[in-house]
Design a protein around this motif. Sequence first.
Motif, PDB file in Angstrom:
ATOM      1  N   LEU A 216       0.826  -1.204   0.000  1.00 27.95           N
ATOM      2  CA  LEU A 216       0.000   0.000   0.000  1.00 27.95           C
ATOM      3  C   LEU A 216       0.865   1.261   0.000  1.00 27.95           C
ATOM      4  O   LEU A 216       0.530   2.249  -0.677  1.00 27.95           O
ATOM      5  CB  LEU A 216      -0.935  -0.005   1.206  1.00 27.95           C
ATOM      6  CG  LEU A 216      -2.006   1.094   1.226  1.00 27.95           C
ATOM      7  CD1 LEU A 216      -2.827   1.088  -0.053  1.00 27.95           C
ATOM      8  CD2 LEU A 216      -2.917   0.939   2.436  1.00 27.95           C
ATOM      9  N   ARG A 220       0.546   3.947  -3.046  1.00 27.08           N
ATOM     10  CA  ARG A 220       0.204   5.362  -2.825  1.00 27.08           C
ATOM     11  C   ARG A 220       1.299   6.268  -3.372  1.00 27.08           C
ATOM     12  O   ARG A 220       1.010   7.360  -3.875  1.00 27.08           O
ATOM     13  CB  ARG A 220      -0.040   5.611  -1.350  1.00 27.08           C
ATOM     14  CG  ARG A 220      -1.278   4.886  -0.818  1.00 27.08           C
ATOM     15  CD  ARG A 220      -1.802   5.517   0.451  1.00 27.08           C
ATOM     16  NE  ARG A 220      -2.940   4.784   1.007  1.00 27.08           N
ATOM     17  CZ  ARG A 220      -4.167   4.832   0.539  1.00 27.08           C
ATOM     18  NH1 ARG A 220      -4.440   5.563  -0.531  1.00 27.08           N
ATOM     19  NH2 ARG A 220      -5.147   4.138   1.122  1.00 27.08           N
ATOM     20  N   ILE A 228      -3.466   0.829  -5.921  1.00 27.72           N
ATOM     21  CA  ILE A 228      -3.889   1.222  -4.570  1.00 27.72           C
ATOM     22  C   ILE A 228      -5.043   0.327  -4.111  1.00 27.72           C
ATOM     23  O   ILE A 228      -5.070  -0.151  -2.974  1.00 27.72           O
ATOM     24  CB  ILE A 228      -4.304   2.703  -4.527  1.00 27.72           C
ATOM     25  CG1 ILE A 228      -3.077   3.604  -4.713  1.00 27.72           C
ATOM     26  CG2 ILE A 228      -4.986   3.035  -3.207  1.00 27.72           C
ATOM     27  CD1 ILE A 228      -3.411   5.077  -4.837  1.00 27.72           C
ATOM     28  N   GLU A 255     -12.254   2.674   0.480  1.00 21.43           N
ATOM     29  CA  GLU A 255     -11.477   2.679  -0.758  1.00 21.43           C
ATOM     30  C   GLU A 255     -12.379   2.456  -1.963  1.00 21.43           C
ATOM     31  O   GLU A 255     -12.200   3.086  -3.012  1.00 21.43           O
ATOM     32  CB  GLU A 255     -10.393   1.597  -0.698  1.00 21.43           C
ATOM     33  CG  GLU A 255      -9.452   1.596  -1.887  1.00 21.43           C
ATOM     34  CD  GLU A 255      -8.692   2.911  -2.030  1.00 21.43           C
ATOM     35  OE1 GLU A 255      -8.532   3.363  -3.182  1.00 21.43           O
ATOM     36  OE2 GLU A 255      -8.285   3.488  -1.004  1.00 21.43           O
TER      37      GLU A 255
END
Length: 423
Positions: A216, A220, A228, A255
Motif C-alpha cells: 500500500l 500510494r 492502490i 477505498e
Amino acid sequence: MGENLGALIRSVRCYLRLSQTQLGQACGYSASAISRIERNKMCPNPGALRLMADRLGIPHERLRGGSVPDVMQVATVAVSRPSDEEDAVRRRKLLTGALAAGATAVVGAETAPAAASPGGGLDDALFRLPPAEPMPLPRLAEGAAKALAAFRAARYSDLERTLPGLLAAAEASRDAASGRAREQVCGVLARSYVVAAELAAKQHSDVGWVAADRALSAARAGGAPVPIGEATRVLAITMRRSGRWSSAVRLLSREASELDIEQDRTGAVRTTLLLTAAYSAATGGDRGTALALLEEAEEHASRLPGVPGLFTVEASQAQVGVYRIGVFNALGTPDEGVKVVTGLDFTSLPTAERRARAWTDTARMWHALGDGRQTFAALRRVEQEAPQEVRRPALRALTSDLMYGPVRLQGLREFAARTGALA
C-alpha cells in the motif's frame, strides 16, 4: 477445551523453540490464533488439533477434550536448534514429566529464539532482501508479470523462490528512479508486494502484514488507483485474519467509494473490494452487511461482462458466486450455498488458483453439512486444479478431519499421505 490445554501446547512449543507462526503454519492458523489457543480463549477444530499434536509430538488423546495435567517446569535457554531425533527425546521426556507429576508454566519462554521457518524463505527475505541492482522498467514489469502468472497457476514453491529477488530489484529500481519513472516503478513494486501478501496468506504466515503494508505504501507513492485498490484489498485480508474484520470492512468500503465505477478498470477493482468486504463482514457474523455488499458487487459485475481478471481476483458473476459460497460458510449457513454450487460454472474461472479456491469453499460447505463423500470429491478437484493448493495447512486439517470421520472413503488415506495430511 481443557483448562490446561493451552499451557501444554505453549510449553511444548517453547521447549522445541517453535514460534507461534511456525506452529500455526503446520495446522492452518495464524500466530494470533495460536496465541488465543494457548491462552484458552479459542478452541481449535479437531483436524487442526491433530495436526498440531503431530507437529509437537504430543499423543492425540492428550489434546482431545477434557483437562490435561499442567506441564512440568522447563527452562529454555539460547542454544542451537536440536535435531529431529533430539526433538523426539525431548518431547518424550517433557510429556512423561508432565503427565506423571504436573507442575507450573514455562520459564523464560519469551526469550527462547525461534528456529528458522521451514520453507519460509519469504518470511526471511521480507525482513532482509537480497542485494540487487536497479533494473530497467520493462524487465522489472516482465518479472512482476511472471510472478503473477506463477500465483495464478498456484505454483507457490516457484513463487517463493523468485519473489525475494524481484522485490529486491524493484526496491533498488525505485530508489534509483525519480519523477514519472519512479511512480511507474512504485506501481510494479506495489503489485509485487501484493503477490507476496497473497502468498503469505496461503501459507498462513503473519508476515503478510509486512508485505501488505509495503504494497500500500508503494501503491500510494505511485498514485495509480488500481494498484492502490489491489494493495488495500490484501491489507484488509491481513486485518480480517487477525480478527479485525470490522476495520477491514471499513477500509475496503472507504477505498471502494473512491473508485470510479463508470471506468472499466477501476469499476472492476471496486467490485473485488466489495466482495472481500462481504466475506470480511461474514466472518464477523454481520449477515446484513455481508449480503448487501454481495448484492452490490453482483450488480457491478453484471455491468462489466467484457472486463477480464485484473489481478489475483477478477470481477465476474462466477467470482461473485464463489464469494457467495464462502460468505454462507462463514455465516454458518452452508446449506444456502448448495444452490450456488449447483449453478456455478467452475470452468469460467480463468486461473487455477481461483478454480482451486472455488472447490475449496465447496469442500468446506459439504464438510459443514456432514457430507464426507462430497467433501472428498471437492478436495480431489482442488488437487486436480492446483496440487500445491491442497497441501496448504487449512486443507490438510480438513483432510485430517475426514480421516477420523464416520465414513470410510476409498482413496482418502492415499490422498492424505500424498498431500501431507497423514504424518
